[in-house]
Motif scaffolding. Structure first.
Motif, PDB file in Angstrom:
ATOM      1  N   LYS A 249       0.839  -1.207   0.000  1.00 22.29           N
ATOM      2  CA  LYS A 249       0.000   0.000   0.000  1.00 22.29           C
ATOM      3  C   LYS A 249       0.871   1.254   0.000  1.00 22.29           C
ATOM      4  N   GLY A 317      -7.163   2.335   9.432  1.00 25.45           N
ATOM      5  CA  GLY A 317      -6.734   1.254   8.554  1.00 25.45           C
ATOM      6  C   GLY A 317      -7.393   1.378   7.193  1.00 25.45           C
ATOM      7  N   LEU A 318      -7.159   0.395   6.345  1.00 26.58           N
ATOM      8  CA  LEU A 318      -7.784   0.440   5.014  1.00 26.58           C
ATOM      9  C   LEU A 318      -9.013  -0.463   4.958  1.00 26.58           C
TER      10      LEU A 318
ATOM     11  N   MET B  80      -4.669  -1.495  16.296  1.00 28.79           N
ATOM     12  CA  MET B  80      -5.393  -2.129  15.206  1.00 28.79           C
ATOM     13  C   MET B  80      -4.625  -3.355  14.693  1.00 28.79           C
ATOM     14  N   PRO B  83      -3.828  -3.419   9.784  1.00 33.24           N
ATOM     15  CA  PRO B  83      -4.422  -2.205   9.201  1.00 33.24           C
ATOM     16  C   PRO B  83      -4.423  -2.194   7.668  1.00 33.24           C
ATOM     17  N   LEU B  84      -3.482  -2.910   7.040  1.00 34.32           N
ATOM     18  CA  LEU B  84      -3.408  -2.875   5.572  1.00 34.32           C
ATOM     19  C   LEU B  84      -4.111  -4.068   4.919  1.00 34.32           C
ATOM     20  N   LYS B  85      -4.615  -4.991   5.731  1.00 33.01           N
ATOM     21  CA  LYS B  85      -5.119  -6.266   5.212  1.00 33.01           C
ATOM     22  C   LYS B  85      -4.041  -6.910   4.347  1.00 33.01           C
ATOM     23  N   PHE B  86      -2.909  -7.104   4.969  1.00 31.94           N
ATOM     24  CA  PHE B  86      -1.708  -7.528   4.249  1.00 31.94           C
ATOM     25  C   PHE B  86      -1.690  -9.030   4.016  1.00 31.94           C
ATOM     26  N   GLN B 169       4.568  -6.137   7.289  1.00 34.84           N
ATOM     27  CA  GLN B 169       3.133  -6.370   7.087  1.00 34.84           C
ATOM     28  C   GLN B 169       2.280  -5.189   7.520  1.00 34.84           C
ATOM     29  N   LEU B 173       2.841   2.221   8.167  1.00 29.99           N
ATOM     30  CA  LEU B 173       2.580   2.482   9.588  1.00 29.99           C
ATOM     31  C   LEU B 173       3.742   1.977  10.443  1.00 29.99           C
TER      32      LEU B 173
END
Lengths: 318, 308
Positions: A249, A317-318, B80, B83-86, B169, B173
């Motif tokens: 991202k 977050g995304l 969280m 956060p990136l849905k990695f 991951q 952030l």
């Protein structure tokens, strides 16, 4: 000769055709050729628009690294009057990967610091492809100190693959130099505005980008690790860089959603390198706007707001 | 498929493994010698034959530092997850599940407070077995918690990194934890309190290029790998072999990057002396020898502040 990226192949083919027709046009006075050229140009334009409207993260990475993309020096020469470069870390060496100095930005005396990648083979080697050694980050600290002392706003232009990984750089404390540079960014009592103009590569980037306002060009990238580096660690093969670029991202659009950056500066159609002056002016306008706002705050407020901004990160977050 | 691979090999393997059950003996990474685990524990995970410093778990580390091995763990704020849905070859959420299953502590950092030599101290120690001690949002939050607690208790802060660097991951952030961790240690510094770093194996990447290199005093453990870029990356960039001992604690000492390299047996004593010199500006307070319980602790009010 224009450089085209791999995904721009259809556009390059059209450009080649247009070039060929123009060449013919010089020799004959056939009206049809001129017609054909303008038709093809419209087609190329449309194609460019379509391609750039939905660039993937990896394609953006390629655009951000485009050899013709305007670099730090281009921004300085167009935006900064009376630029007076200042050299050296007063300790070991001058590092040409980071250029900096005094100048006047739209009526304000400022300190400018940025990574320069170089524009041709000779200058790329001289600037070490924009990868700074500890001396570069120590020079940046020295200039920020000076800005603080004379109450001058600081503008940083970020464009680096990362800090240089070398034996000498390690010996002379690359880690410490980056850490102190971030600490300096956090500590100064003057406005600090940072713009990622190409690649924001990891620690080498944040060392200059811990700012009150962080701006990013539309097709620039900013990441904790390069897609290649990430792929070689997590996928155990550098070939998965495309997947890594998506996963990380790293685009300006994603980072805005994560509230890590403050503003995206739109680039001209087809990327900054296709209309350098327009792009540089747009960034200048944005910096000017942010500077105007920040100049309303006093030193302690500037410092506190900068800290708070980073402390608040990570809630979205995304 | 055949008898040899299905039956004979596993049997042989089982036999070999039975000779050296991994919970009784530990192989020294330096010499390959087998060391009795009990003996190693007693020796603070230093090889009794070669002096090699093996990695020590975060909880064992805390036990070796605080008076009588007693400390209070601080609960860390929730952050969280993913956060990136990695997703790489595996989902980040699955990697977290694996790490949680394998670890008693559910993040790559532990924050504790207690007393050292009778004085209050806050210690943040990285948990290397949790995803390589990688620094993501939770670790950043842990460091901030530790710093706030140190300020609140007017106690010195000791941070003990053991980390490969940023947690990829969590993408950008993770990178943002570099400035965040520096804000944390600057809070301690601005309160006039000592911020001491103990660099342990490994301290690299974004961790070394942030709070880890900003200690008022920087101590390194013998043989620890400390540096910015990974060795492989450097070798690939410069295309030469790296010098002997490159990026070791001793190498950093030689190049002026740390104050001292301290044997684990002398660590507690050294830290207490430093805290003492920096905070007790009159005549010296009595320094306790390692794990001595004779000091009257009741005389000192024990901090019981909670993290914010």
């Amino acid at each position: 000769m224009q450089n085209f990226l791999d995904f721009e192949k259809p556009i390059a083919e059209l450009a080649g055709k247009i070039e060929g027709l123009r060449h013919l046009d010089d020799q004959s006075s056939d009206v049809n050729i001129a017609d054909e050229v303008s038709k093809l140009e419209a087609k190329a334009d449309k194609l460019l628009r379509q391609t750039y409207a939905k660039l993937s993260s990896w394609q953006k990475t390629q655009v951000a690294r485009h050899p013709d993309r305007p670099h730090c020096k281009d921004y300085i020469s167009q935006l900064i009057e009376d630029f007076t470069p200042l050299a050296g870390d007063r300790n070991f060496a001058e590092d040409y990967a980071i250029i900096g100095g005094l100048g006047r930005f739209r009526g304000h005396s400022v300190v400018v610091i940025g990574q320069e990648k170089g524009a041709d083979m000779h200058s790329r080697v001289k600037h070490n492809f924009g990868m700074a050694r500890p001396e570069g980050y120590r020079k940046a600290q020295r200039l920020m100190d000076m800005a603080d002392r004379f109450n001058l706003p600081v503008i940083t232009l970020v464009d680096t693959a990362g800090a240089y990984p070398g034996v000498g750089a390690e010996e002379r404390g690359q880690s410490e130099a980056i850490a102190r540079s971030i600490e300096k960014c956090l500590g100064i009592k003057v406005p600090l505005i940072s713009a990622v103009i190409g690649e924001g590569g990891s620690g080498g980037a944040i060392a200059l980008a811990t700012a009150n306002a962080v701006l990013m060009l539309e097709h620039s990238i900013y990441s904790v690790i390069s897609p290649e580096g990430c792929a070689s660690i997590l996928w155990r093969s550098g070939d998965q860089a495309k997947e890594a670029a998506e996963a990380l991202k790293l685009t300006a659009q994603d980072l805005e959603k994560l509230e890590v950056i403050d503003e995206i500066i739109p680039e001209p159609l087809g990327g900054a390198h296709r209309a350098k002056q327009t792009c540089i002016k747009a960034l200048g306008d944005s910096i000017e706007r942010h500077l105007k706002e920040l100049l309303k705050l006093n030193g302690a407020e500037l410092r506190q707001k900068r800290r708070d901004k980073f402390l608040e990160m990570g809630q979205k977050g995304l | 498929m055949n008898w040899i691979s299905n039956y004979v090999r596993p049997k042989i393997r089982a036999l070999v493994q039975n000779d050296t059950p991994d919970d009784l003996w530990v192989k020294s990474p330096a010499t390959g010698q087998m060391i009795f685990k009990k003996e190693l524990e007693k020796n603070l995970w230093v090889c009794p034959y070669s002096g090699y410093h093996l990695r020590i778990s975060a909880r064992d580390r805390l036990k070796t530092l605080f008076d009588e091995g007693e400390y209070t763990l601080v609960e860390l704020p929730k952050t969280m997850t993913d956060p990136l849905k990695f997703k790489d070859l595996k989902r980040y959420t699955d990697r977290i599940k694996d790490a949680n299953a394998k670890n008693e502590d559910k993040e790559a950092i532990l924050v504790a407070h207690g007393s050292m030599g009778g004085m209050p101290a806050v210690v943040a120690v990285f948990n290397f077995t949790y995803m390589g001690g990688s620094m993501g949002t939770a670790v950043g939050e842990g460091l901030l918690t530790a710093a706030r607690l140190a300020v609140l208790q007017e106690a010195p802060l000791l941070v003990i990194p053991a980390s490969g660097g940023a947690r990829m991951q969590e993408g950008i952030l993770s990178l943002m934890q570099m400035p965040r961790s520096i804000v944390a240690v600057d809070m301690v510094k601005e309160a006039g309190l000592p911020y001491v770093v103990l660099l342990t194996d490994p301290t690299t990447g974004g961790v070394s290029a942030s709070f880890a290199m900003l200690g008022d005093i920087a101590i390194a453990e013998p043989g620890a790998n400390i540096g910015f870029a990974g060795k492989r990356v450097i070798e690939e960039t410069i295309r030469e072999k790296l010098p002997e001992g490159f990026q070791t604690a001793e190498y950093l000492l030689e190049h002026g990057m740390v104050d001292m390299v301290v044997h684990r047996h002398e660590l507690r004593e050294t830290l207490i002396r430093i805290f003492n010199l920096l905070t007790q500006k009159g005549p010296a307070a009595k320094v306790l020898p390692l794990r001595d319980s004779t000091e009257d602790k009741a005389a000192k009010p024990k901090g019981n502040s909670k993290a914010e």
